[in-house]
Scaffold this motif. Structure first.
Motif, PDB file in Angstrom:
ATOM      1  N   THR A  47      59.620 -39.733 -58.447  1.00 51.13           N
ATOM      2  CA  THR A  47      58.921 -39.058 -57.294  1.00 51.13           C
ATOM      3  C   THR A  47      59.197 -38.385 -55.826  1.00 51.13           C
ATOM      4  N   ASN A  48      59.646 -40.557 -55.551  1.00 47.73           N
ATOM      5  CA  ASN A  48      60.155 -40.409 -53.856  1.00 47.73           C
ATOM      6  C   ASN A  48      61.581 -40.120 -54.209  1.00 47.73           C
TER       7      ASN A  48
ATOM      8  N   VAL B 147      52.510 -40.569 -67.078  1.00 46.59           N
ATOM      9  CA  VAL B 147      53.353 -40.663 -66.287  1.00 46.59           C
ATOM     10  C   VAL B 147      54.310 -39.204 -66.470  1.00 46.59           C
ATOM     11  N   ILE B 148      54.621 -39.513 -67.732  1.00 51.98           N
ATOM     12  CA  ILE B 148      55.418 -38.024 -68.033  1.00 51.98           C
ATOM     13  C   ILE B 148      54.875 -36.937 -67.690  1.00 51.98           C
ATOM     14  N   LYS B 149      54.180 -37.563 -68.277  1.00 50.09           N
ATOM     15  CA  LYS B 149      53.450 -35.887 -67.789  1.00 50.09           C
ATOM     16  C   LYS B 149      53.701 -35.180 -66.512  1.00 50.09           C
ATOM     17  N   LYS B 150      53.509 -36.219 -65.524  1.00 51.24           N
ATOM     18  CA  LYS B 150      53.169 -35.754 -64.604  1.00 51.24           C
ATOM     19  C   LYS B 150      54.508 -35.198 -63.480  1.00 51.24           C
TER      20      LYS B 150
ATOM     21  N   THR C 168      57.145 -31.611 -61.802  1.00 54.39           N
ATOM     22  CA  THR C 168      58.130 -30.941 -61.162  1.00 54.39           C
ATOM     23  C   THR C 168      59.271 -30.216 -61.490  1.00 54.39           C
ATOM     24  N   GLN C 169      59.508 -30.112 -62.849  1.00 51.87           N
ATOM     25  CA  GLN C 169      60.824 -30.025 -63.047  1.00 51.87           C
ATOM     26  C   GLN C 169      60.486 -29.408 -64.354  1.00 51.87           C
TER      27      GLN C 169
ATOM     28  N   LYS D 262      50.324 -24.060 -62.280  1.00 52.03           N
ATOM     29  CA  LYS D 262      49.631 -24.971 -61.677  1.00 52.03           C
ATOM     30  C   LYS D 262      51.440 -26.387 -60.451  1.00 52.03           C
ATOM     31  N   PRO D 263      50.284 -26.548 -59.074  1.00 55.11           N
ATOM     32  CA  PRO D 263      50.790 -27.530 -58.981  1.00 55.11           C
ATOM     33  C   PRO D 263      51.262 -28.381 -58.726  1.00 55.11           C
ATOM     34  N   ALA D 264      52.514 -29.456 -59.117  1.00 59.03           N
ATOM     35  CA  ALA D 264      52.815 -30.733 -59.395  1.00 59.03           C
ATOM     36  C   ALA D 264      52.143 -31.642 -58.679  1.00 59.03           C
ATOM     37  N   PRO D 265      51.033 -32.455 -59.668  1.00 58.74           N
ATOM     38  CA  PRO D 265      50.092 -33.688 -58.839  1.00 58.74           C
ATOM     39  C   PRO D 265      51.705 -34.629 -58.369  1.00 58.74           C
TER      40      PRO D 265
END
Length: 949
Positions: free
Chosen positions: A396-397, A427-430, A434-435, A565-568
């Motif tokens: 993510t970072n 984790v893959i779900k989160k 994002t994309q 929905k916004p990405a976590p």
């Protein structure tokens, strides 16, 4: 039987206590104290013990006092009978008896004797013995907890004890201050400087207490030192002249209060304390009080604490985790210290993992991910799961490795360990949120593995993903729903809820295939044992299935269920912990603990400094603007060495001496008349540890050649290499720097500031039509970069130039040194890229020594290549010229081959170069050194120089 034995034993002890022999009484008391230590009840012996309180035997008295402290509250009536004895003991000639009597008296928790305790404390606070005064400070806290109404009288005693000059008393009275009246800052004013100066000699427990109190005090009395880093943030030129003038008057430079500097200077040596609590206290003080560029001095000390016990490691790592979020550069050079060991407990492993994740950036992410690959295979399932979460955070970072991390997590889905698979799915779900458009293949792959995954959370996450992006996988989603309909009744509640959601979403997007399946699942959920599932089922039915009774929400079903929905956000668990003071219980628990006192915000205007003591404090040289003088900044060091202390003492002794013995690298060039204020090339006055160049003060010089001559004079006593390169590199172009141009070259002179530094000369030129003021080095990137900065150049007139000298510790690496070159109004990011040959210094040796050292550096320490040299380079003179133009090495006299020797500037590692002609123009070029990376790069450069015509 045991009761009879205990009774007979108690009778024997009573008899011994009533004996006429001191030895029997002493033996009895030792046994009684031993019983107390084992948790036995010895209260029935109280009357017999009290009788011995007036004994003249000091050892016996001490044991009696220990007993009385334990049982005085239970046996209040009997304890009160011995008050007169304690009062008499307060007048005893022996200081230890006086102190013990006061300790016992203050431990009797009987409100009726409060006046007696108060009188005893007041008398003890004026005792000639510092040990007794220390005990009186401890008694203040006990009396305050017994009767808070005595606060005002106790404050008077505290005020008196704060003036005590004994190091034995200081820590105890400050602890009493913190317990009774922590808000009475006015009591500290006149004792502030004394406490700072006594700090080094106070016992370790007292040091921790005093540092904590002074941290709070400093936050109320001094202005924010972090403004120092934020000066001149607005680099835009004012539109009107009046605006520019107003900004100059309003933007006052930060000047650190001498008392603020006194605190930082006197606590710095404590970083070398053997006590971990003291080191941690100093670290938190620097974190909350020091200018940002000085905070890094605590880094080495904190890393050293990681060799301590597990309990210490846990607290230190928690604090480092908080610090590493805001200041990655502090701990990045020590990244290997946070690698996880197999013997570490889980809580230590998790904290190290947290820190490694915080330190991750584009430069080191590949190293960190390789480390994480090992951690995922750990037998510690909790730690393995935490590692997978850390991989997700890195993805993510750092967008550059997002795909790599995602592919690695997908591979983990085939792992045999259910915990690893489950965490990977979550984790893959989160990450997919994002994309999602780019990863439909991953969703398909997870759907295929669905039957083999048994962990409820993982199954629920896959169902959520398929439902959320069902339009991306229109063929797979209905089939997954069909399988779930079969196993619905045996699934866990969390899986059932996601199945109902999946059915609802598919009903809205693909009702032809899933209408009957959805109705079937809704009917199953309608009669489920869990009321949450029954409620969800009824709600979904009314929301998606149109009917006469359906609510008005029916037409909004798609917008409700299929809303984007916004990405976590994957954040560090330590992100918000900096709201608590480092090193406190509140910070460790991440909740506000009882008794926690928050640090105040910095005052906008500095309070009156005259309220503090009138003791004369020697001024501390700060890097602040002073008209007409050259400002000097020291290179940052981790520890307060004797060398640094001598430097500070020398800088504070007198301005006259400073002007004739301090370092001044700047030489200005002007077209006006030439006048020299004096030159001094003798360096005998410098310390052994750190040679400093003699000063050269010139107001006006007419030509650049004189600048070079002056610098040559400066370095006249230093042995030079055989070849001096003249290649100059651009550092800053005047078009992009508002008229300031900068070039640099490597003079191949030993650095006079630190032996591990490479000397660099920078030529600054003013190409503008106006004066450039206060040219200096700003922030380093990272902050831990070791640079010796040149003195601030007050003013550089149009057309003028100045040559200044710097020292940079490249750590035997060709990685660029990044820093800011600043003027009064602007900051420019610049970078000095070292050539590998300039990281060496010549070494003198005989041919015999060369061969002996070369034999020690064979195998993996040897790098060689066969080259075909240009015809013009085959003579010995040409070979020497080409090799010396590339590398700063010394020529070794030899009758056969061309051999050269040098050392790495930073590490001192030997670098041996030999060139043996085989059959002209073919030759074997060999480099022997422990620095394999340096050898490869040097071989490349030498080969290129010798081959070209």
């Amino acid at each position: 039987d045991s009761e009879d034995w205990a009774q007979s034993r108690g009778t024997n002890l009573k008899e011994m206590l009533e004996s006429n022999k001191e030895s029997h009484k002493l033996e009895a008391m030792k046994r009684i104290v031993g019983l107390i230590a084992k948790g036995k009840n010895a209260s029935e012996l109280f009357p017999a013990v009290v009788k011995n309180v007036a004994s003249k035997n000091i050892e016996l008295k001490k044991l009696v006092y220990v007993y009385l402290v334990r049982y005085a509250e239970e046996q209040q009536d009997l304890a009160l009978l011995s008050i007169s004895t304690f009062q008499r003991a307060l007048k005893d000639p022996n200081q230890f008896i006086r102190a013990s009597a006061l300790r016992v008296l203050s431990s009797i928790r009987v409100p009726i004797i409060v006046p007696i305790m108060m009188l005893a404390i007041k008398e003890a606070s004026t005792d000639l013995s510092p040990y007794v005064r220390k005990t009186s400070a401890h008694a203040i806290q006990k009396l305050y907890s017994l009767d808070p109404d005595q606060k005002e009288q106790l404050i008077e005693v505290i005020e008196k004890l704060l003036k005590d000059k004994s190091t034995l008393v200081a820590g105890s009275v400050v602890m009493a201050f913190e317990e009774v009246c922590p808000d009475r800052i006015d009591l500290i004013h006149k004792n502030y400087r004394k406490l700072c100066n006594l700090l080094v000699d106070v016992e370790e427990w007292g040091q921790v207490v005093i540092i904590s109190m002074l941290t709070r005090y400093a936050r109320t009395q001094f202005i924010n030192p972090w403004k120092e880093d934020g000066l001149d943030e607005n680099n835009e030129t004012a539109f009107y002249d009046s605006d520019s003038e107003r900004n100059q008057t309003e933007a006052k430079p930060y000047i650190m209060d001498p008392d603020h500097r006194l605190l930082l200077r006197n606590t710095k040596p404590l970083l070398q304390s053997r006590n971990t609590a003291v080191v941690m206290s100093v670290a938190q003080l620097y974190w909350h009080l020091a200018p940002k560029h000085e905070v890094s001095v605590v880094t080495k000390s904190l890393v050293r604490l990681l060799r301590s016990h597990r309990e210490v490691q846990f607290i230190v790592l928690q604090n480092i985790a908080t610090m590493s979020i805001q200041r990655k550069g502090m701990f990045e050079p020590f990244m290997k210290s946070f690698y996880v060991r197999s013997t570490d407990p889980t809580n230590i492993k998790t904290l190290k993992l947290e820190i490694l994740t915080n330190l991750a950036n584009e430069a080191n992410i590949s190293t960190i991910l390789r480390e994480f690959q090992t951690y995922v295979k750990s037998q510690d399932k909790e730690f393995a799961a935490a590692t997978i979460q850390a991989i997700g955070r890195c993805a993510t970072n750092i967008s550059e490795v997002a795909d790599t991390c995602l592919n690695g997590l997908v591979q983990l889905l085939s792992n045999r360990d259910e915990t690893v698979v489950a965490e990977s799915v979550v984790v893959i779900k989160k990450l997919l949120q994002t994309q999602p458009s780019q990863h439909s293949e991953i969703i398909k792959h997870m759907a295929k593995l669905f039957d083999n995954i048994t962990v409820p959370m993982a199954r629920a996450s896959i169902l959520w993903l398929i439902g959320e992006y069902c339009e991306k996988v229109p063929k797979i989603a209905p089939d997954v729903l069909r399988k779930m309909a079969k196993t619905f009744t045996t699934e866990e509640d969390i899986v059932k809820l996601q199945t109902v959601n999946l059915a609802a979403k598919l009903y809205l997007t693909n009702s032809k295939q899933t209408k009957l399946l959805t109705q079937y699942i809704l009917n199953l959920g309608k009669y489920d044992q869990n009321y949450d599932i029954r409620d969800r089922t009824r709600f979904i039915r009314q929301l998606i299935v149109p009917s006469e009774k359906s609510s008005a929400l029916n037409k909004y079903a798609r917008r409700i269920l299929l809303a984007s929905k916004p990405a976590p956000v994957l954040e560090s668990a330590f992100k918000d912990r900096d709201r608590y003071q480092l090193g406190t219980l509140s910070h460790s628990l991440n909740i506000k603990a009882t008794g926690y006192q928050e640090l105040c915000d910095w005052p906008t205007i500095a309070p009156d400094a005259s309220v503090r003591n009138v003791e004369i404090i020697e001024p501390v040289n700060e890097w602040v603007p002073k008209a007409g003088k050259s400002k000097q900044r020291k290179s940052e060091k981790f520890y307060s060495d004797e060398e640094e202390d001598r430097d500070e003492a020398g800088s504070e002794s007198s301005s006259t001496e400073d002007s004739s013995s301090s370092s001044s690298e700047g030489v200005f060039i002007n077209s006006s008349e030439e006048s020299s204020s004096g030159t001094e090339s003798d360096t005998d006055g410098s310390s052994d540890e750190e040679m400093k160049p003699a000063p050269i003060k010139t107001n006006n010089v007419t030509s650049k050649s004189k600048v070079i001559d002056l610098f040559a004079l400066l370095c006249s006593q230093v042995t030079t290499s055989s070849f001096s390169p003249v290649k100059t590199y651009d550092l800053l172009h005047h078009m992009s720097a508002k008229g300031l141009a900068a070039k640099y070259h490597f003079p191949r002179q030993p650095c006079l500031y630190q032996p591990c530094m490479v000397a660099v000369q920078v030529i600054l030129t003013n190409c503008s039509d106006h004066n450039l003021e206060e040219i200096h080095i700003g922030d380093r990137i990272p902050a831990s970069l070791n640079i010796h900065c040149f003195n601030t150049i007050e003013r550089l007139e149009p057309g003028a130039a100045v040559t200044v000298s710097m020292g940079i510790d490249f750590s035997d690496s060709t990685q660029a040194a990044n820093f800011q070159l600043c003027t009064k109004s602007d900051k420019f990011n610049v970078s000095i890229q070292p050539v590998v040959g300039e990281l060496l210094t010549p070494s003198t040796m005989t041919e015999e020594d060369f061969c002996m050292e070369q034999r020690k550096l064979l195998g993996m320490n040897e790098t060689s290549a066969t080259i075909t040299m240009a015809t013009a380079n085959t003579s010995r003179l040409a070979i020497n010229k080409e090799i010396l133009s590339v590398a700063n090495v010394g020529v070794v006299s030899s009758t056969q081959n061309d051999i050269f020797a040098g050392k790495a500037v930073s590490s001192g590692a030997l670098v041996l170069v030999s060139l043996s002609l085989q059959q002209s123009p073919t030759a074997l070029l060999t480099i022997n050194t422990e620095k394999s990376v340096m050898a490869s790069m040097l071989l490349r450069d030498l080969k290129q120089a010798l081959v070209q015509a």
